[in-house]
Design a protein around this motif. Structure first.
Motif, PDB file in Angstrom:
ATOM      1  N   ILE A 107       0.908  -1.122  -0.033  1.00 49.40           N
ATOM      2  CA  ILE A 107      -0.095   0.160  -0.014  1.00 49.40           C
ATOM      3  C   ILE A 107       0.884   1.293   0.007  1.00 49.40           C
ATOM      4  N   ARG A 108       1.941   1.436   0.883  1.00 49.65           N
ATOM      5  CA  ARG A 108       2.867   2.437   0.934  1.00 49.65           C
ATOM      6  C   ARG A 108       3.647   2.607  -0.524  1.00 49.65           C
ATOM      7  N   GLN A 111       0.810   4.174  -2.767  1.00 48.45           N
ATOM      8  CA  GLN A 111       0.535   5.378  -2.348  1.00 48.45           C
ATOM      9  C   GLN A 111       1.761   6.518  -2.996  1.00 48.45           C
ATOM     10  N   ARG A 112       2.935   5.895  -2.983  1.00 47.92           N
ATOM     11  CA  ARG A 112       4.112   6.776  -3.791  1.00 47.92           C
ATOM     12  C   ARG A 112       3.775   6.698  -5.329  1.00 47.92           C
ATOM     13  N   LYS A 114       0.780   6.718  -6.745  1.00 53.45           N
ATOM     14  CA  LYS A 114      -0.185   7.481  -6.900  1.00 53.45           C
ATOM     15  C   LYS A 114       0.201   8.967  -6.951  1.00 53.45           C
ATOM     16  N   ALA A 115       1.094   9.431  -5.724  1.00 56.95           N
ATOM     17  CA  ALA A 115       1.453  10.685  -5.516  1.00 56.95           C
ATOM     18  C   ALA A 115       2.342  11.236  -6.787  1.00 56.95           C
ATOM     19  N   TYR A 122      -7.798   5.368  -9.671  1.00 60.38           N
ATOM     20  CA  TYR A 122      -8.244   4.987  -8.462  1.00 60.38           C
ATOM     21  C   TYR A 122      -7.959   5.984  -7.191  1.00 60.38           C
ATOM     22  N   SER A 123      -8.536   5.657  -6.266  1.00 62.79           N
ATOM     23  CA  SER A 123      -8.853   6.781  -5.385  1.00 62.79           C
ATOM     24  C   SER A 123      -7.661   6.081  -4.040  1.00 62.79           C
ATOM     25  N   ALA A 124      -7.398   6.942  -3.132  1.00 56.88           N
ATOM     26  CA  ALA A 124      -6.488   6.352  -2.000  1.00 56.88           C
ATOM     27  C   ALA A 124      -7.229   5.217  -1.328  1.00 56.88           C
ATOM     28  N   LEU A 127      -6.523   1.754  -2.912  1.00 58.40           N
ATOM     29  CA  LEU A 127      -5.220   1.174  -3.093  1.00 58.40           C
ATOM     30  C   LEU A 127      -4.848  -0.205  -2.052  1.00 58.40           C
TER      31      LEU A 127
END
Length: 174
Positions: A107-108, A111-112, A114-115, A122-124, A127
């Protein structure tokens, strides 16, 4: 070699070349040892995968490299696959800890991605589900590979190409 059920303290200490009393200096019971095995070696596997993925250029490349890294680790450490699969029944707390750590790290990573502008569709909140899909896909592909082929580091190119295509088109990551 003999699985959780047949791994007695006597067998373990004999293989390690230590007295049974020494075993109990480190572990309160055989189950206490089992509860540490998967999380400990699971972290080694995750570190191996992380090191390999650092060589990737972008999300798609890193995913394929990550899949290859899982195959490498499991090929180089075939006992780990047995520990992982037997732990669900024999050491469920350890199994849960391992899977929580794998999912948390994935997930982490997502998130990177996505950032940095990836995974735009996809939304947070989605994830964690994507992480679970990808972990399950890697596990199942390895399990299927083992039943169809001899264990080894060489992943058929069709698996790598199909995985990349799935990530690219299924996640809209291309």
């Amino acid at each position: 070699e003999c699985g959780y059920r047949d791994a007695s303290v006597q067998r373990i200490t004999a293989a390690a070349g230590v007295a049974q009393g020494t075993f109990y200096l480190y572990f309160a019971s055989r189950q206490a040892l089992f509860d540490e095995l998967l999380p400990h070696f699971g972290l080694q596997m995750l570190e191996h995968v992380r090191e390999r993925m650092a060589q990737g250029r972008d999300f798609l490349d890193m995913e394929v490299v990550g899949l290859k890294a899982v195959f490498e680790y499991l090929s180089d450490n075939p006992w780990f696959w047995r520990v992982l699969n037997e732990a669900e029944v024999e050491a469920p707390a350890a199994w849960a800890r391992h899977h929580e750590e794998v999912t948390r790290r994935y997930i982490r990573y997502l998130q990177r991605v996505k950032a940095e502008g990836g995974l735009r569709d996809y939304s947070a909140a989605e994830l964690p589900t994507i992480a679970q899909f990808l972990v399950a896909a890697r596990d199942y592909m390895y399990r299927s590979h083992l039943t169809a082929h001899a264990p080894g580091r060489d992943i058929p190119m069709t698996i790598l190409k199909t995985y990349r295509k799935f990530i690219e088109h299924g996640l809209g990551a291309g």
